[in-house]
Design a protein around this motif. Sequence first.
Motif, PDB file in Angstrom:
ATOM      1  N   UNK A   1     -35.241 -34.519  34.899  1.00  0.00           N
ATOM      2  CA  UNK A   1     -35.749 -35.479  35.852  1.00  0.00           C
ATOM      3  C   UNK A   1     -36.900 -36.251  35.199  1.00  0.00           C
ATOM      4  N   UNK A   2     -36.933 -37.526  35.437  1.00  0.00           N
ATOM      5  CA  UNK A   2     -38.015 -38.366  34.929  1.00  0.00           C
ATOM      6  C   UNK A   2     -39.275 -38.110  35.761  1.00  0.00           C
ATOM      7  N   UNK A   3     -40.431 -38.163  35.111  1.00  0.00           N
ATOM      8  CA  UNK A   3     -41.697 -37.885  35.785  1.00  0.00           C
ATOM      9  C   UNK A   3     -41.920 -38.791  36.992  1.00  0.00           C
ATOM     10  N   UNK A   4     -41.665 -40.072  36.856  1.00  0.00           N
ATOM     11  CA  UNK A   4     -41.893 -40.976  37.990  1.00  0.00           C
ATOM     12  C   UNK A   4     -40.993 -40.625  39.176  1.00  0.00           C
ATOM     13  N   UNK A   5     -39.762 -40.205  38.910  1.00  0.00           N
ATOM     14  CA  UNK A   5     -38.862 -39.780  39.991  1.00  0.00           C
ATOM     15  C   UNK A   5     -39.401 -38.530  40.673  1.00  0.00           C
ATOM     16  N   UNK A   6     -39.894 -37.596  39.861  1.00  0.00           N
ATOM     17  CA  UNK A   6     -40.467 -36.374  40.436  1.00  0.00           C
ATOM     18  C   UNK A   6     -41.675 -36.710  41.315  1.00  0.00           C
ATOM     19  N   UNK A   7     -42.585 -37.531  40.814  1.00  0.00           N
ATOM     20  CA  UNK A   7     -43.786 -37.866  41.579  1.00  0.00           C
ATOM     21  C   UNK A   7     -43.433 -38.605  42.865  1.00  0.00           C
ATOM     22  N   UNK A   8     -42.431 -39.474  42.812  1.00  0.00           N
ATOM     23  CA  UNK A   8     -41.996 -40.172  44.014  1.00  0.00           C
ATOM     24  C   UNK A   8     -41.463 -39.177  45.047  1.00  0.00           C
ATOM     25  N   UNK A   9     -40.611 -38.251  44.616  1.00  0.00           N
ATOM     26  CA  UNK A   9     -40.070 -37.244  45.537  1.00  0.00           C
ATOM     27  C   UNK A   9     -41.179 -36.328  46.056  1.00  0.00           C
ATOM     28  N   UNK A  10     -42.094 -35.935  45.179  1.00  0.00           N
ATOM     29  CA  UNK A  10     -43.186 -35.042  45.579  1.00  0.00           C
ATOM     30  C   UNK A  10     -44.110 -35.714  46.588  1.00  0.00           C
ATOM     31  N   UNK A  11     -44.254 -37.020  46.500  1.00  0.00           N
ATOM     32  CA  UNK A  11     -45.145 -37.717  47.432  1.00  0.00           C
ATOM     33  C   UNK A  11     -44.610 -37.659  48.864  1.00  0.00           C
ATOM     34  N   UNK A  12     -43.344 -37.362  49.022  1.00  0.00           N
ATOM     35  CA  UNK A  12     -42.741 -37.274  50.357  1.00  0.00           C
ATOM     36  C   UNK A  12     -42.595 -35.835  50.854  1.00  0.00           C
ATOM     37  N   UNK A  13     -42.924 -34.868  50.027  1.00  0.00           N
ATOM     38  CA  UNK A  13     -42.819 -33.466  50.432  1.00  0.00           C
ATOM     39  C   UNK A  13     -44.017 -33.076  51.280  1.00  0.00           C
ATOM     40  N   UNK A  14     -43.809 -32.261  52.290  1.00  0.00           N
ATOM     41  CA  UNK A  14     -44.945 -31.822  53.105  1.00  0.00           C
ATOM     42  C   UNK A  14     -45.782 -30.758  52.378  1.00  0.00           C
ATOM     43  N   UNK A  15     -47.048 -30.712  52.728  1.00  0.00           N
ATOM     44  CA  UNK A  15     -47.952 -29.669  52.232  1.00  0.00           C
ATOM     45  C   UNK A  15     -47.692 -28.415  53.055  1.00  0.00           C
ATOM     46  N   UNK A  16     -47.250 -27.372  52.405  1.00  0.00           N
ATOM     47  CA  UNK A  16     -47.031 -26.086  53.069  1.00  0.00           C
ATOM     48  C   UNK A  16     -47.463 -25.003  52.085  1.00  0.00           C
ATOM     49  N   UNK A  17     -48.490 -24.242  52.442  1.00  0.00           N
ATOM     50  CA  UNK A  17     -48.913 -23.151  51.567  1.00  0.00           C
ATOM     51  C   UNK A  17     -47.738 -22.220  51.312  1.00  0.00           C
TER      52      UNK A  17
END
Length: 135
Positions: A1-17
């Motif tokens: 996975x390309x870093x920018x794709x990962x960061x884009x997907x991660x920006x939409x993930x919820x924060x859950x401990x």
Amino acid sequence: MHLDDYLDAASRRPWIYGGGHDGWQGHDCTLFLANWAHSFGRGDPGVYRGTYATKEEAVAIIERARGLVPLIMTALVNVGWRGRDGDPQDGDIGVVVCDGIDVGAIRRGRRWIIADEHQLAHLPGNLFIRTVWHP
């Protein structure tokens, strides 16, 4: 996975401990790093994934490991990441000092990217670096 794709997907993930009941519903500050390392297909460095659900439990895990550096180092080395000497590169995972606190981050360009409870945050690239690992 390309870093920018990962960061884009991660920006939409919820924060859950702990990432949620099975560890994959969201991320926290360390699972943000573990998920990136996992995308390289060499195993999951998120060894505590799904075993904690609160900030206090997360802090206790870090304290038992004797700090963020040993916790992350052990997890990454177990999936084949190596320490980097010299300048960090895009996609490297590091522990940097921000406002006197160790934080885990991913290098992107001249900045460090961290996950906090609200969003992905961009930190200056000139922070004090405790250590850096690369795939």
